[in-house]
Design an enzyme around this catalytic site. Structure first.
Site, PDB file in Angstrom:
ATOM      1  N   ASP A   9     -12.769  -4.776  -3.941  1.00  0.00           N
ATOM      2  CA  ASP A   9     -11.818  -4.647  -2.839  1.00  0.00           C
ATOM      3  C   ASP A   9     -11.720  -6.009  -2.146  1.00  0.00           C
ATOM      4  O   ASP A   9     -12.587  -6.883  -2.342  1.00  0.00           O
ATOM      5  CB  ASP A   9     -12.304  -3.564  -1.872  1.00  0.00           C
ATOM      6  N   ASP A  11      -9.788  -6.787   1.542  1.00  0.00           N
ATOM      7  CA  ASP A  11      -9.889  -6.732   3.003  1.00  0.00           C
ATOM      8  C   ASP A  11     -11.184  -6.040   3.400  1.00  0.00           C
ATOM      9  O   ASP A  11     -11.459  -4.921   2.978  1.00  0.00           O
ATOM     10  CB  ASP A  11      -8.691  -5.970   3.592  1.00  0.00           C
ATOM     11  N   ASP A 214     -15.656  -1.558   0.998  1.00  0.00           N
ATOM     12  CA  ASP A 214     -16.189  -1.422   2.358  1.00  0.00           C
ATOM     13  C   ASP A 214     -15.851  -0.084   2.997  1.00  0.00           C
ATOM     14  O   ASP A 214     -16.255   0.166   4.133  1.00  0.00           O
ATOM     15  CB  ASP A 214     -15.635  -2.531   3.256  1.00  0.00           C
TER      16      ASP A 214
END
Length: 267
Positions: A9, A11, A214
């Site tokens: 991922d 961001d 995240d």
């Protein structure tokens, strides 16, 4: 970890907004040194791959655009494969999403054209910030009620920024779900389509691949559902408190990519 490939991922994992995570360049150096294959996959549909490679270059990291997979590009690919008759699309989103549609040969129809009688076969919805106006939502709702395909790049309710969590594409999708009484096909994590395309690009299988993210509800839940190993970093949306309260259990947890880089060097 017993894996040869990573889906990363962006961001909240590699950066916050325009601020790179500490040790970003070292992280990619460590991946290359270990011979790990990787694809950067994001639910963010506001940009296309070349824009991300430019951003990474500004952080001192050089990557080929083929290593970048956005939900906008995965959505365009899905439309081409699953709905070849849908040559025209109406987009509620930003220029990156419209560009991804055009690059796959799809005609992007404007709100003015819809009001004048144009009837594109699909409505594609992503994060819309400066582009989000009532006219676009109204025309999308009209098309959905008339039977157009309803495709969402992702349904993340928020996204991380330097100042905190801000409304995401899921907030826009929810507006249209309520107004149209329709449910979309969702391309991005935790749904399977983005993972399938990422594995295809990697030339790997799920059991030999780890998802690094995240957000428990998308990155980790989606990775587990797709049969991948999962790595949660605590530098973005999900906190340690969230993890302790959740039934979603990642295989590994690290504070950030700096800690993950250290762990890779120890194996």
């Amino acid at each position: 970890m017993g894996i040869d490939s990573l889906i990363l991922d962006m961001d909240g994992v590699l950066w916050h907004g325009d601020t790179p995570m500490a040790g970003l360049a070292d992280f990619f150096t460590a991946l290359d040194a270990r011979g790990l294959r990787y694809v950067l996959a994001t639910n963010n549909a506001t940009r296309v791959a070349s824009q991300y490679t430019d951003k990474l270059a500004g952080f001192g990291v050089s990557l080929d655009p083929e290593r970048i997979l956005t939900s906008s590009e995965a959505t365009a690919g899905y439309l081409r494969r699953s709905h070849p008759e849908a040559s025209r699309v109406f987009v509620v989103g930003e220029e990156g999403l419209r560009r991804a549609m055009r690059e796959r040969g799809l005609e992007v129809v404007t709100a003015e054209a819809v009001r004048a009688g144009a009837r594109p076969e699909a409505v594609v919805v992503g994060l819309a910030r400066e582009a989000l106006v009532y006219e676009a939502l109204a025309m999308a709702c009209l098309l959905l009620r008339q039977g157009a395909h309803f495709i969402a790049t992702n349904n993340d309710p928020t996204f991380p920024s330097e100042i905190g969590l801000l409304p995401g594409a899921g907030a826009v999708v929810s507006f249209l779900e309520t107004a149209s009484d329709r449910q979309p096909v969702v391309i991005g994590k935790p749904h399977r389509y983005l993972f399938e395309e990422a594995l295809e690009r990697l030339g790997s299988v799920a059991s030999a691949t780890a998802m690094v993210g995240d957000r428990l509800a998308t990155d980790i839940a989606g990775g587990r559902a797709a049969g991948l190993r999962t790595v949660l970093v605590l530098s973005g949306v999900s906190s340690l408190d969230d993890l302790e309260a959740s039934e979603i259990r990642p295989d590994h947890v690290f504070e950030d990519i700096h800690a993950l880089t250290t762990a890779l060097g120890e194996r």
